[in-house]
Design a protein around this motif. Structure first.
Motif, PDB file in Angstrom:
ATOM      1  N   ASP A  54      80.677  36.743  25.780  1.00 27.52           N
ATOM      2  CA  ASP A  54      81.799  36.595  26.730  1.00 27.52           C
ATOM      3  C   ASP A  54      81.597  35.419  27.780  1.00 27.52           C
ATOM      4  O   ASP A  54      80.583  34.483  27.560  1.00 27.52           O
ATOM      5  N   ALA A  55      82.421  35.169  28.520  1.00 27.81           N
ATOM      6  CA  ALA A  55      82.420  33.880  29.607  1.00 27.81           C
ATOM      7  C   ALA A  55      81.298  34.053  30.295  1.00 27.81           C
ATOM      8  O   ALA A  55      80.737  33.009  30.872  1.00 27.81           O
ATOM      9  N   ALA A  56      80.988  35.295  30.811  1.00 29.27           N
ATOM     10  CA  ALA A  56      79.654  35.148  31.506  1.00 29.27           C
ATOM     11  C   ALA A  56      78.281  35.211  30.660  1.00 29.27           C
ATOM     12  O   ALA A  56      77.180  35.061  31.378  1.00 29.27           O
ATOM     13  N   GLY A  57      78.562  35.015  29.530  1.00 32.05           N
ATOM     14  CA  GLY A  57      77.166  34.899  28.873  1.00 32.05           C
ATOM     15  C   GLY A  57      76.615  36.075  28.396  1.00 32.05           C
ATOM     16  O   GLY A  57      75.631  36.090  27.637  1.00 32.05           O
ATOM     17  N   ARG A  58      77.154  37.072  28.521  1.00 28.08           N
ATOM     18  CA  ARG A  58      76.902  38.449  28.016  1.00 28.08           C
ATOM     19  C   ARG A  58      77.135  38.818  26.593  1.00 28.08           C
ATOM     20  O   ARG A  58      78.151  38.498  26.013  1.00 28.08           O
ATOM     21  N   THR A  59      76.280  39.349  25.967  1.00 34.04           N
ATOM     22  CA  THR A  59      76.500  39.509  24.197  1.00 34.04           C
ATOM     23  C   THR A  59      77.436  40.663  24.189  1.00 34.04           C
ATOM     24  O   THR A  59      77.233  41.844  24.919  1.00 34.04           O
ATOM     25  N   MET A  60      78.370  40.618  23.183  1.00 36.83           N
ATOM     26  CA  MET A  60      79.525  41.314  23.304  1.00 36.83           C
ATOM     27  C   MET A  60      79.322  42.440  22.066  1.00 36.83           C
ATOM     28  O   MET A  60      78.822  41.780  20.983  1.00 36.83           O
ATOM     29  N   GLU A  61      79.488  43.636  21.869  1.00 37.68           N
ATOM     30  CA  GLU A  61      79.312  44.406  20.801  1.00 37.68           C
ATOM     31  C   GLU A  61      80.433  44.282  19.815  1.00 37.68           C
ATOM     32  O   GLU A  61      81.748  44.565  20.392  1.00 37.68           O
ATOM     33  N   VAL A  62      80.111  43.845  18.511  1.00 39.20           N
ATOM     34  CA  VAL A  62      81.172  43.722  17.643  1.00 39.20           C
ATOM     35  C   VAL A  62      80.673  44.462  16.416  1.00 39.20           C
ATOM     36  O   VAL A  62      79.627  44.549  16.208  1.00 39.20           O
ATOM     37  N   SER A  63      81.658  44.843  15.506  1.00 32.38           N
ATOM     38  CA  SER A  63      81.413  45.404  14.257  1.00 32.38           C
ATOM     39  C   SER A  63      80.693  44.553  13.492  1.00 32.38           C
ATOM     40  O   SER A  63      80.856  43.270  13.436  1.00 32.38           O
ATOM     41  N   ARG A  64      79.684  44.917  12.504  1.00 30.30           N
ATOM     42  CA  ARG A  64      79.025  44.190  11.637  1.00 30.30           C
ATOM     43  C   ARG A  64      80.200  43.184  10.746  1.00 30.30           C
ATOM     44  O   ARG A  64      79.962  42.130  10.387  1.00 30.30           O
ATOM     45  N   THR A  65      81.258  44.013  10.401  1.00 26.25           N
ATOM     46  CA  THR A  65      82.199  43.522   9.531  1.00 26.25           C
ATOM     47  C   THR A  65      82.903  42.238  10.326  1.00 26.25           C
ATOM     48  O   THR A  65      82.970  41.065   9.611  1.00 26.25           O
ATOM     49  N   THR A  66      83.146  42.491  11.602  1.00 25.02           N
ATOM     50  CA  THR A  66      83.749  41.355  12.512  1.00 25.02           C
ATOM     51  C   THR A  66      82.869  40.230  12.503  1.00 25.02           C
ATOM     52  O   THR A  66      83.228  39.089  12.257  1.00 25.02           O
ATOM     53  N   ALA A  67      81.585  40.414  12.888  1.00 24.90           N
ATOM     54  CA  ALA A  67      80.621  39.444  13.167  1.00 24.90           C
ATOM     55  C   ALA A  67      80.550  38.522  11.796  1.00 24.90           C
ATOM     56  O   ALA A  67      80.307  37.439  11.580  1.00 24.90           O
ATOM     57  N   ARG A  68      80.436  39.192  10.538  1.00 23.03           N
ATOM     58  CA  ARG A  68      80.284  38.553   9.376  1.00 23.03           C
ATOM     59  C   ARG A  68      81.611  37.783   8.997  1.00 23.03           C
ATOM     60  O   ARG A  68      81.438  36.469   8.356  1.00 23.03           O
ATOM     61  N   ILE A  69      82.747  38.344   9.138  1.00 24.38           N
ATOM     62  CA  ILE A  69      84.030  37.534   9.100  1.00 24.38           C
ATOM     63  C   ILE A  69      83.865  36.186   9.817  1.00 24.38           C
ATOM     64  O   ILE A  69      84.091  35.240   9.244  1.00 24.38           O
ATOM     65  N   ALA A  70      83.941  36.486  11.052  1.00 24.85           N
ATOM     66  CA  ALA A  70      83.670  35.300  12.125  1.00 24.85           C
ATOM     67  C   ALA A  70      82.528  34.245  11.758  1.00 24.85           C
ATOM     68  O   ALA A  70      82.973  32.948  11.449  1.00 24.85           O
ATOM     69  N   ALA A  71      81.383  34.740  11.181  1.00 21.03           N
ATOM     70  CA  ALA A  71      80.309  33.741  10.806  1.00 21.03           C
ATOM     71  C   ALA A  71      80.957  33.007   9.287  1.00 21.03           C
ATOM     72  O   ALA A  71      80.815  31.771   9.433  1.00 21.03           O
ATOM     73  N   ARG A  72      81.555  33.830   8.544  1.00 21.37           N
ATOM     74  CA  ARG A  72      81.847  33.040   7.142  1.00 21.37           C
ATOM     75  C   ARG A  72      83.026  31.993   7.619  1.00 21.37           C
ATOM     76  O   ARG A  72      83.003  30.955   6.845  1.00 21.37           O
ATOM     77  N   TRP A  73      84.101  32.428   8.396  1.00 21.14           N
ATOM     78  CA  TRP A  73      84.995  31.351   8.509  1.00 21.14           C
ATOM     79  C   TRP A  73      84.723  30.498   9.210  1.00 21.14           C
ATOM     80  O   TRP A  73      84.761  29.276   9.001  1.00 21.14           O
ATOM     81  N   ILE A  74      83.531  30.482  10.312  1.00 23.26           N
ATOM     82  CA  ILE A  74      83.269  29.137  11.001  1.00 23.26           C
ATOM     83  C   ILE A  74      82.241  28.229   9.848  1.00 23.26           C
ATOM     84  O   ILE A  74      82.441  27.152   9.902  1.00 23.26           O
ATOM     85  N   LEU A  75      81.480  29.014   8.873  1.00 22.23           N
ATOM     86  CA  LEU A  75      80.584  28.442   8.206  1.00 22.23           C
ATOM     87  C   LEU A  75      81.649  27.435   7.015  1.00 22.23           C
ATOM     88  O   LEU A  75      81.402  26.231   6.725  1.00 22.23           O
ATOM     89  N   ARG A  76      82.819  28.165   6.816  1.00 22.64           N
ATOM     90  CA  ARG A  76      83.569  27.402   5.871  1.00 22.64           C
ATOM     91  C   ARG A  76      84.446  26.110   6.652  1.00 22.64           C
ATOM     92  O   ARG A  76      84.769  25.271   5.837  1.00 22.64           O
ATOM     93  N   VAL A  77      84.851  26.168   7.744  1.00 27.51           N
ATOM     94  CA  VAL A  77      85.492  25.174   8.385  1.00 27.51           C
ATOM     95  C   VAL A  77      84.381  24.111   8.568  1.00 27.51           C
ATOM     96  O   VAL A  77      85.042  23.085   8.726  1.00 27.51           O
TER      97      VAL A  77
END
Length: 109
Positions: A54-77
């Motif tokens: 988040d904006a304060a630099g704290r790690t946010m809890e996200v589901s494994r699926t959300t994290a994996r989708i976000a990573a794949r989208w970024i890798l593809r772009v």
């Protein structure tokens, strides 16, 4: 993508980068940065992995699926990036930077 006679793409990629950042912000409300690497702590082989902060630099809890989708989208772009090193996407600016480099001022602290 089509290019103009000057060789410059007719449609700049900045719109694509901004759309991705907006989509990720909508998918993960409150997220400020996403650190992406191919080194997941749960796997011995290369595997898309994301850490959302988040904006304060704290790690946010996200589901494994959300994290994996976000990573794949970024890798593809950003396929031209050196993914042997982690990178951080700043969602406010839609800028990807290599995140394993420590500024000289911060070394030794």
């Amino acid at each position: 993508m089509l290019a103009t006679p000057s060789g410059i793409p007719a449609c700049p990629d900045t719109d694509r980068l901004r759309r991705l950042a907006d989509q990720l912000t909508g998918m993960i409300p409150g997220a400020s940065t996403i650190r992406v690497s191919l080194t997941s702590p749960q796997h011995a082989w290369p595997h898309p992995h994301a850490i959302v902060k988040d904006a304060a630099g704290r790690t946010m809890e996200v589901s494994r699926t959300t994290a994996r989708i976000a990573a794949r989208w970024i890798l593809r772009v950003w396929p031209e990036s050196d993914w042997t090193h982690p990178h951080t996407l700043d969602l406010a600016d839609a800028v990807l930077t290599r995140s394993d480099r420590v500024p000289a001022a911060d070394r030794g602290r």
